[in-house]
Design a protein around this motif. Structure first.
Motif, PDB file in Angstrom:
ATOM      1  N   ALA A  24      45.419  43.956  38.111  1.00  0.00           N
ATOM      2  CA  ALA A  24      45.800  42.635  38.637  1.00  0.00           C
ATOM      3  C   ALA A  24      45.062  41.522  37.896  1.00  0.00           C
ATOM      4  O   ALA A  24      45.646  40.473  37.589  1.00  0.00           O
ATOM      5  CB  ALA A  24      45.519  42.563  40.138  1.00  0.00           C
ATOM      6  N   LYS A  27      46.772  41.134  34.513  1.00  0.00           N
ATOM      7  CA  LYS A  27      48.071  40.443  34.612  1.00  0.00           C
ATOM      8  C   LYS A  27      47.877  38.947  34.869  1.00  0.00           C
ATOM      9  O   LYS A  27      48.552  38.114  34.264  1.00  0.00           O
ATOM     10  CB  LYS A  27      48.911  41.058  35.741  1.00  0.00           C
ATOM     11  N   GLN A  28      46.951  38.607  35.771  1.00  0.00           N
ATOM     12  CA  GLN A  28      46.754  37.185  36.082  1.00  0.00           C
ATOM     13  C   GLN A  28      46.155  36.445  34.879  1.00  0.00           C
ATOM     14  O   GLN A  28      46.522  35.307  34.590  1.00  0.00           O
ATOM     15  CB  GLN A  28      45.863  37.015  37.314  1.00  0.00           C
ATOM     16  N   SER A  31      48.846  35.920  32.358  1.00  0.00           N
ATOM     17  CA  SER A  31      49.793  34.879  32.780  1.00  0.00           C
ATOM     18  C   SER A  31      49.216  33.482  32.547  1.00  0.00           C
ATOM     19  O   SER A  31      49.951  32.503  32.523  1.00  0.00           O
ATOM     20  CB  SER A  31      50.192  35.066  34.249  1.00  0.00           C
ATOM     21  N   GLU A 212      45.074  42.959  49.020  1.00  0.00           N
ATOM     22  CA  GLU A 212      45.912  43.435  47.919  1.00  0.00           C
ATOM     23  C   GLU A 212      45.155  43.128  46.629  1.00  0.00           C
ATOM     24  O   GLU A 212      44.330  42.196  46.587  1.00  0.00           O
ATOM     25  CB  GLU A 212      47.268  42.721  47.913  1.00  0.00           C
ATOM     26  N   ASP A 214      45.966  41.620  44.026  1.00  0.00           N
ATOM     27  CA  ASP A 214      46.126  40.228  43.564  1.00  0.00           C
ATOM     28  C   ASP A 214      45.194  39.265  44.299  1.00  0.00           C
ATOM     29  O   ASP A 214      44.767  38.263  43.730  1.00  0.00           O
ATOM     30  CB  ASP A 214      47.577  39.765  43.736  1.00  0.00           C
ATOM     31  N   ASP A 215      44.919  39.553  45.593  1.00  0.00           N
ATOM     32  CA  ASP A 215      43.974  38.691  46.330  1.00  0.00           C
ATOM     33  C   ASP A 215      42.628  38.684  45.632  1.00  0.00           C
ATOM     34  O   ASP A 215      41.972  37.652  45.477  1.00  0.00           O
ATOM     35  CB  ASP A 215      43.699  39.244  47.747  1.00  0.00           C
ATOM     36  N   ALA A 217      41.848  39.723  42.523  1.00  0.00           N
ATOM     37  CA  ALA A 217      41.848  39.329  41.104  1.00  0.00           C
ATOM     38  C   ALA A 217      41.558  37.837  40.948  1.00  0.00           C
ATOM     39  O   ALA A 217      40.916  37.420  39.982  1.00  0.00           O
ATOM     40  CB  ALA A 217      43.188  39.683  40.470  1.00  0.00           C
ATOM     41  N   GLN A 218      42.017  37.039  41.907  1.00  0.00           N
ATOM     42  CA  GLN A 218      41.805  35.593  41.784  1.00  0.00           C
ATOM     43  C   GLN A 218      40.330  35.230  41.720  1.00  0.00           C
ATOM     44  O   GLN A 218      39.944  34.255  41.078  1.00  0.00           O
ATOM     45  CB  GLN A 218      42.452  34.874  42.968  1.00  0.00           C
TER      46      GLN A 218
END
Ligand SMILES: NC(=O)c1ccc[n+]([C@@H]2O[C@H](COP(=O)([O-])OP(=O)(O)OC[C@H]3O[C@@H](n4cnc5c(N)ncnc54)[C@H](OP(=O)(O)O)[C@@H]3O)[C@@H](O)[C@H]2O)c1
Length: 243
Positions: A24, A27-28, A31, A212, A214-215, A217-218
């Motif tokens: 994640a 990917k972030q 992006s 998750e 993604d949570d 990864a931020q």
């Protein structure tokens, strides 16, 4: 204040980037324009992850618990901007009486000694204003019964993060401490047991769910970009420490 143009054209290396939180992050970061390098022990998983991150991504199979392999990986990598270490294997949770101490050492081998090797061999290649983000876990602050080894590893990583921030300055060194997150880390459980874990933990938390990837990864991206944060552990746990 974030420095420069964020992650645009920055080179971000993610050890443990083929799955879960590391994937994640990859990917972030991609992006946001980063050139990502993913490494994990399985060539197939690395290849799949590289394809899912996109054309600019690169990948290599490296067993990070093998010090020589880590040294060789970094000697061939060239310079880069941010190092993320998120490699980890499934946890073996037992009360102390039932803890196999040889198996317990493996938890330190991958999460502590491999992280230290990655920093030792990787940090000389990190560009000015770059950073390192390690991975710990909320068990260090909020241990449950059966979590003696996992909590010990987490506390060690938090201390390591502070010590490295002093040792390697001006490179910034931080860590992220997740609560329970829905990833392959829990794949050693049966499906029903895993579902029960996610539901029971999720329902007990102020946010009403487990995390998750993604949570979490931020928080890694925040720490890469926030030029005034070093030696810190950022907790992203859904409120685990409160309950
Ligand atoms: N998920 C949670 O609830 C949670 C909570 C707190 C902390 N954490 C921590 O967060 C970290 C990431 O976990 P995750 O949840 O993202 O798990 P995950 O989805 O299983 O990802 C673990 C990653 O580590 C890699 N890896 C495992 N052994 C390796 C080795 N010897 N060499 C190189 N790479 C290796 C795996 O790839 P290969 O299999 O291809 O090697 C995979 O890419 C772990 O340290 C974990 O303890 C997770």
């Amino acid at each position: 204040m974030p420095r420069g143009n964020g992650l645009q054209d920055k080179r971000v290396v993610v050890l443990g980037g083929s799955s879960g939180i590391g994937l994640a992050v990859a990917k972030q970061a991609a992006s946001q324009g980063a050139r990502v390098v993913i490494a994990s022990s399985s060539p197939e998983r690395v290849q799949k992850a590289v394809e899912s991150v996109g054309a600019e991504a690169q990948g290599q199979a490296v067993d990070v618990s093998d010090e020589r392999a880590v040294a060789t990986f970094f000697s061939k990598l060239g310079t880069f901007d941010h190092l993320v270490f998120s490699a980890g294997d499934s946890l073996h949770l037992h009360d102390l009486a039932g803890t196999d101490l040889q198996q317990a050492r493996r938890a330190f081998a991958l999460r502590y000694w491999a992280a230290l090797a990655a920093v030792k061999y990787g940090s000389p290649q990190i560009r000015k204003e770059g950073s390192i983000v390690l991975t710990t876990g909320i068990a260090g602050q909020r241990p449950r019964k059966g979590w003696v080894i996992a909590a010990s590893v987490c506390g060690t990583i938090e201390a390591l993060t502070r010590a490295l921030a002093v040792e390697l300055a001006p490179i910034r060194v931080n860590a992220v401490s997740p609560g329970v997150v829905r990833t392959n880390l829990w794949q050693n459980m049966g499906a029903a047991e895993r579902k029960h874990l996610y539901e029971s933990v999720g329902n007990s938390l102020p946010v009403g769910r487990v995390g998750e990837a993604d949570d979490i990864a931020q928080a890694y991206l925040f720490l890469m970009l926030e030029g005034f944060a070093t030696g810190q552990t950022v907790v992203v746990d859904g409120g685990t420490v409160l309950v």
